[in-house]
Design a protein around this motif. Structure first.
Motif, PDB file in Angstrom:
ATOM      1  N   ILE A 155     -51.693 -32.543  32.866  1.00  0.00           N
ATOM      2  CA  ILE A 155     -50.825 -32.677  34.029  1.00  0.00           C
ATOM      3  C   ILE A 155     -50.551 -31.258  34.503  1.00  0.00           C
ATOM      4  O   ILE A 155     -50.103 -30.409  33.718  1.00  0.00           O
ATOM      5  CB  ILE A 155     -49.481 -33.373  33.717  1.00  0.00           C
ATOM      6  CG1 ILE A 155     -49.710 -34.788  33.179  1.00  0.00           C
ATOM      7  CG2 ILE A 155     -48.616 -33.426  34.981  1.00  0.00           C
ATOM      8  CD1 ILE A 155     -48.435 -35.508  32.752  1.00  0.00           C
ATOM      9  N   ALA A 156     -50.858 -31.027  35.762  1.00  0.00           N
ATOM     10  CA  ALA A 156     -50.574 -29.724  36.363  1.00  0.00           C
ATOM     11  C   ALA A 156     -49.547 -29.924  37.463  1.00  0.00           C
ATOM     12  O   ALA A 156     -49.490 -30.981  38.092  1.00  0.00           O
ATOM     13  CB  ALA A 156     -51.852 -29.123  36.926  1.00  0.00           C
ATOM     14  N   TYR A 157     -48.732 -28.926  37.655  1.00  0.00           N
ATOM     15  CA  TYR A 157     -47.796 -28.924  38.770  1.00  0.00           C
ATOM     16  C   TYR A 157     -48.187 -27.711  39.601  1.00  0.00           C
ATOM     17  O   TYR A 157     -47.899 -26.569  39.244  1.00  0.00           O
ATOM     18  CB  TYR A 157     -46.356 -28.850  38.274  1.00  0.00           C
ATOM     19  CG  TYR A 157     -45.354 -28.993  39.382  1.00  0.00           C
ATOM     20  CD1 TYR A 157     -45.160 -30.218  40.010  1.00  0.00           C
ATOM     21  CD2 TYR A 157     -44.607 -27.906  39.817  1.00  0.00           C
ATOM     22  CE1 TYR A 157     -44.236 -30.361  41.033  1.00  0.00           C
ATOM     23  CE2 TYR A 157     -43.680 -28.041  40.841  1.00  0.00           C
ATOM     24  CZ  TYR A 157     -43.497 -29.263  41.448  1.00  0.00           C
ATOM     25  OH  TYR A 157     -42.601 -29.404  42.473  1.00  0.00           O
ATOM     26  N   LEU A 158     -48.920 -27.991  40.682  1.00  0.00           N
ATOM     27  CA  LEU A 158     -49.487 -26.926  41.503  1.00  0.00           C
ATOM     28  C   LEU A 158     -49.002 -27.035  42.932  1.00  0.00           C
ATOM     29  O   LEU A 158     -49.052 -28.125  43.516  1.00  0.00           O
ATOM     30  CB  LEU A 158     -51.015 -27.006  41.482  1.00  0.00           C
ATOM     31  CG  LEU A 158     -51.671 -26.975  40.093  1.00  0.00           C
ATOM     32  CD1 LEU A 158     -53.141 -27.317  40.196  1.00  0.00           C
ATOM     33  CD2 LEU A 158     -51.461 -25.611  39.458  1.00  0.00           C
ATOM     34  N   ASP A 159     -48.554 -25.941  43.460  1.00  0.00           N
ATOM     35  CA  ASP A 159     -48.112 -25.885  44.854  1.00  0.00           C
ATOM     36  C   ASP A 159     -47.141 -27.018  45.191  1.00  0.00           C
ATOM     37  O   ASP A 159     -47.237 -27.657  46.240  1.00  0.00           O
ATOM     38  CB  ASP A 159     -49.321 -25.910  45.802  1.00  0.00           C
ATOM     39  CG  ASP A 159     -50.248 -24.728  45.544  1.00  0.00           C
ATOM     40  OD1 ASP A 159     -49.729 -23.613  45.315  1.00  0.00           O
ATOM     41  OD2 ASP A 159     -51.472 -24.926  45.545  1.00  0.00           O
ATOM     42  N   GLY A 160     -46.220 -27.296  44.244  1.00  0.00           N
ATOM     43  CA  GLY A 160     -45.177 -28.283  44.482  1.00  0.00           C
ATOM     44  C   GLY A 160     -45.602 -29.732  44.298  1.00  0.00           C
ATOM     45  O   GLY A 160     -44.843 -30.637  44.620  1.00  0.00           O
ATOM     46  N   GLN A 161     -46.807 -29.991  43.764  1.00  0.00           N
ATOM     47  CA  GLN A 161     -47.285 -31.367  43.569  1.00  0.00           C
ATOM     48  C   GLN A 161     -47.827 -31.573  42.163  1.00  0.00           C
ATOM     49  O   GLN A 161     -48.584 -30.747  41.663  1.00  0.00           O
ATOM     50  CB  GLN A 161     -48.416 -31.665  44.574  1.00  0.00           C
ATOM     51  CG  GLN A 161     -48.002 -31.658  46.014  1.00  0.00           C
ATOM     52  CD  GLN A 161     -46.978 -32.746  46.319  1.00  0.00           C
ATOM     53  OE1 GLN A 161     -47.114 -33.883  45.893  1.00  0.00           O
ATOM     54  NE2 GLN A 161     -45.932 -32.372  47.047  1.00  0.00           N
ATOM     55  N   PRO A 162     -47.458 -32.691  41.503  1.00  0.00           N
ATOM     56  CA  PRO A 162     -48.047 -32.982  40.192  1.00  0.00           C
ATOM     57  C   PRO A 162     -49.475 -33.520  40.368  1.00  0.00           C
ATOM     58  O   PRO A 162     -49.769 -34.283  41.293  1.00  0.00           O
ATOM     59  CB  PRO A 162     -47.132 -34.048  39.618  1.00  0.00           C
ATOM     60  CG  PRO A 162     -46.485 -34.691  40.793  1.00  0.00           C
ATOM     61  CD  PRO A 162     -46.432 -33.646  41.882  1.00  0.00           C
TER      62      PRO A 162
END
Length: 167
Positions: A155-162
């Motif tokens: 799970i990544a949280y990138l640029d404000g999105q999971p």
């Protein structure tokens, strides 16, 4: 012969005492000399615990491995804060919730921090009982956010999105 008898006497005594200790170890368990079965993962998680400060200065028992990890992170003053309630036993491990995240204890006894939007996505995907399974590493920073690695995905949280990826 007197010297030999004196030399062997301690060995004979040790042998007799050793046999007695083995025989005594079976008492209380049916007298068979068998040892108790090892604790299951659930028993280890719930019985090997220690109290830590919880809500309204109450004490909450949490697994020792989780308490140790929390303490190393700074305890109450860490990013996680205080424990918020009892431990949830799941799939041979557990989840301990704190004010600002959770520590997930794997069946092998390893404790990993999961927090923020990654924690929200992880729980929505079923947590340890879901397709992702248990964490295998702590959250790490990456370009534009954070990433957590689990047994069966990330799970990544990138640029404000999971972004949830299941293998």
């Amino acid at each position: 012969m007197d010297r030999l008898t004196r030399a062997l006497a301690p060995l004979a005594l040790a042998t007799v005492l050793g046999a007695s200790l083995i025989a005594c170890s079976g008492e209380g368990s049916g007298g068979t000399g068998e040892t108790a079965a090892p604790a299951t993962s659930e028993e280890r998680v719930t019985t090997n615990s220690t109290p830590v400060p919880g809500p309204a200065d109450s004490a909450i028992n949490i697994p020792v491995a989780v308490a140790d990890r929390w303490d190393k992170l700074g305890g109450e003053k860490s990013d996680l804060g205080r424990v918020t309630g009892p431990v949830t036993v799941v799939e041979g491990g557990s989840i301990t919730d704190f004010e600002r995240g959770s520590i997930v204890l794997t069946p092998s006894g390893r404790a990993f921090v999961v927090q923020g939007e990654i924690l929200t996505s992880y729980l929505e995907a079923g947590g340890p009982a879901g397709a992702l399974g248990f964490p295998t590493a702590d959250e790490a920073t990456t370009d534009g956010g954070w990433i957590s690695v689990f047994e069966n995905g990330t799970i990544a949280y990138l640029d404000g999105q999971p972004v949830v990826e299941i293998r």
